[in-house]
Write a protein that holds these residues in place. Structure first.
Motif, PDB file in Angstrom:
ATOM      1  N   THR A  53      18.829 -36.579  59.690  1.00 20.00           N
ATOM      2  CA  THR A  53      18.126 -36.955  60.887  1.00 20.00           C
ATOM      3  C   THR A  53      18.976 -37.944  61.641  1.00 20.00           C
ATOM      4  N   ASP A 102      20.659 -28.724  73.127  1.00 17.24           N
ATOM      5  CA  ASP A 102      19.608 -29.420  72.385  1.00 17.24           C
ATOM      6  C   ASP A 102      18.251 -28.943  72.898  1.00 17.24           C
ATOM      7  N   THR A 143      15.355 -30.134  71.729  1.00 16.23           N
ATOM      8  CA  THR A 143      14.351 -31.160  71.519  1.00 16.23           C
ATOM      9  C   THR A 143      13.645 -31.499  72.832  1.00 16.23           C
ATOM     10  N   ARG A 152      20.563 -27.652  68.681  1.00 15.45           N
ATOM     11  CA  ARG A 152      20.038 -28.781  67.901  1.00 15.45           C
ATOM     12  C   ARG A 152      18.546 -28.927  68.214  1.00 15.45           C
ATOM     13  N   GLN A 187      14.943 -31.495  66.964  1.00 16.43           N
ATOM     14  CA  GLN A 187      14.349 -32.544  66.139  1.00 16.43           C
ATOM     15  C   GLN A 187      12.847 -32.325  66.039  1.00 16.43           C
ATOM     16  N   PRO A 200      22.055 -32.696  62.637  1.00 18.89           N
ATOM     17  CA  PRO A 200      22.235 -32.529  64.075  1.00 18.89           C
ATOM     18  C   PRO A 200      23.598 -32.015  64.484  1.00 18.89           C
ATOM     19  N   TYR A 205      16.315 -33.648  61.944  1.00 18.65           N
ATOM     20  CA  TYR A 205      17.116 -32.778  62.782  1.00 18.65           C
ATOM     21  C   TYR A 205      17.546 -31.532  62.012  1.00 18.65           C
TER      22      TYR A 205
END
Length: 458
Positions: free
Chosen positions: A39, A205, A207, A239, A241, A267, A295
């Motif tokens: 993470t 990403d 997220t 990526r 999270q 990540p 992650y």
């Protein structure tokens, strides 16, 4: 100074340029957390005061406390405790200096007492994920970060996986001012090398992004492959999270090519692989239990062709594993829902233009730790349907370690598959039973049994 405060920071070891063996950072303090999950920092903050307990490898340290105020570093004088300012702020070989003449000024939670160290100010040049490492040093190093000379420790890493160099991976914000310390282990000294480079993979990403979303692999790289296919075809890496604890499904649908999804810890590309799943009528799906703040990296690979695809990530309500494995298990696959996938079976089938997910029976099981070099346990499923038997470490949250597709016994009219655990200490596993064919092909019905046979050979 605009300092990024985070829920956790991944400390990852490297194997051939890939990063593994992470160590967590506490959500607000930045203090080192449990080794084994990947993470990383989450976002900017203002003023933070925290307390945490940190675990680095087999060593538990803490509690630690710290207070950090953010602001603008422009025009601020350099930190008073440093050996220099890193300029340029990114690149390989930013520092190449002997530590023997230096003093023993700092100590990290992962070590460094009694060893000479060098410390540098790092002004983060732009927002993003960075890798800090000591590859190229000629001694056993430690690497740690502080928010200033006497402030909170943000991360501390001893040996990265497979080497005596150290690595820290995480997201940082532009104009963060950090203290980077290269220390020695148990009094060791030598020439310290410090490298700081932006993470290039994954380049996207997900997220916080609204999903599902459509992407294309037409301009993707062609460097990834594995047990579920993808060699020689373009892929995309993402990526993500987790926002909450629970079982998550990572799902790809496409009519342009046959997809294979790979899920890795951490990540940054190259972390330990958790699972892969091959194509099934344009769909591929991997499920895993994740903790909030954890992650993962998702590879969407192709076993043939290229084009647009939809990616979705869903937090499922189901519990995994569903029950404890107390053999013999006698079950009916129709009594279960879609909670897992495997590397040796499809995630479902298509009929009349509609995709139907296969059900999965999941069981927790702890190996007994048999004595003797040739000792172990065999886990065997017998079913009336084509079956895939998967063995994963942990509780639906670890890597798949074995997967076997069932073999049909014409005389018995049944399928069977076996996975095995050798001479290891008691270890928690998840056993997964999944169909590999649609129901009309289940010549022996929907029932299955699981038996465990353990043996000890002195």
């Amino acid at each position: 100074m605009k300092l990024v405060r985070w829920s956790s920071l991944a400390l990852l070891g490297a194997l051939g340029g890939c990063f593994e063996d992470p160590t967590n950072i506490d959500p607000d303090t930045g203090s080192s957390g449990d080794a084994g999950s990947e993470t990383a920092p989450t976002g900017p903050g203002t003023t933070t005061t925290t307390t945490s307990t940190a675990t680095v490898g087999d060593t538990t340290v803490g509690p630690t406390t710290g207070s950090t105020e953010t602001g603008d570093t422009t025009g601020e004088p350099p930190l008073v405790c440093i050996d220099g300012v890193l300029e340029p702020p990114v690149g390989s070989g930013l520092v190449q200096t002997p530590t023997a003449p230096a003093g023993d000024d700092f100590e990290g939670s992962c070590g460094g007492a009694g060893s000479n160290d060098v410390a540098y100010q790092w002004d983060v040049p732009f927002d993003g994920f960075f890798v800090l490492d000591t590859q190229g040093s000629d001694f056993d190093t430690l690497l740690y970060l502080r928010d200033d000379c006497e402030g909170s420790e943000l991360a501390c890493n001893d040996d990265a996986e497979g080497s005596v160099s150290s690595r820290i991976v995480g997201p940082f914000g532009q104009d963060d001012r950090l203290l980077v310390v290269v220390d020695g282990k148990a009094g060791e000294t030598g020439t310290a090398v410090l490298n700081i480079n932006p993470v290039e993979c994954p380049s996207a990403d997900l997220t916080g992004q609204p999903l599902p979303e459509t992407f294309s692999n037409v301009a993707g790289t062609n460097t990834h492959g594995g047990a579920c296919g993808g060699d020689g075809n373009p892929e995309r890496a993402f990526r993500w999270q987790a926002e909450a604890d629970g079982l998550h499904a990572f799902r790809v649908d496409t009519g342009a090519f046959q997809p294979a999804v790979y899920l890795e810890e951490g990540p940054i590309c190259g972390g330990p692989q958790l699972q892969c799943n091959g194509p099934a009528f344009g769909r591929s799906e991997v499920m895993r239990v994740l903790s909030a703040g954890e992650y993962v990296t998702i590879f969407v690979d192709s076993t043939s062709g290229a084009g647009d695809f939809d990616i979705d990530i869903e937090l499922l309500a189901e519990t995994c594993p569903g029950a404890a494995l107390v053999p013999p298990i006698v079950g009916d696959i129709d009594d279960y829902g879609n909670v897992m996938s495997s590397s040796c079976g499809p995630s479902g089938y298509q009929e009349g233009g509609t995709f139907y997910d296969y059900a999965d029976a999941t069981f927790s099981w702890t190996s007994p730790g048999m004595v003797g070099d040739n000792s172990g346990c065999d886990i065997t499923v017998t079913s009336g349907f084509g079956v895939a038997l998967s063995l994963q470490q942990g509780s639906c949250d670890g890597p798949e370690v074995q997967c076997e597709e069932g073999v049909f016994d014409a005389a018995a009219g049944m399928y069977s598959a076996t996975v095995s655990v050798g001479h290891i200490p008691p270890t928690e596993f998840t056993v997964v039973v999944s169909p590999t064919q649609e129901a009309w092909m289940w010549l022996g019905g929907s029932g299955f049994t699981i038996d465990v046979n353990c043996f000890a050979v002195a």
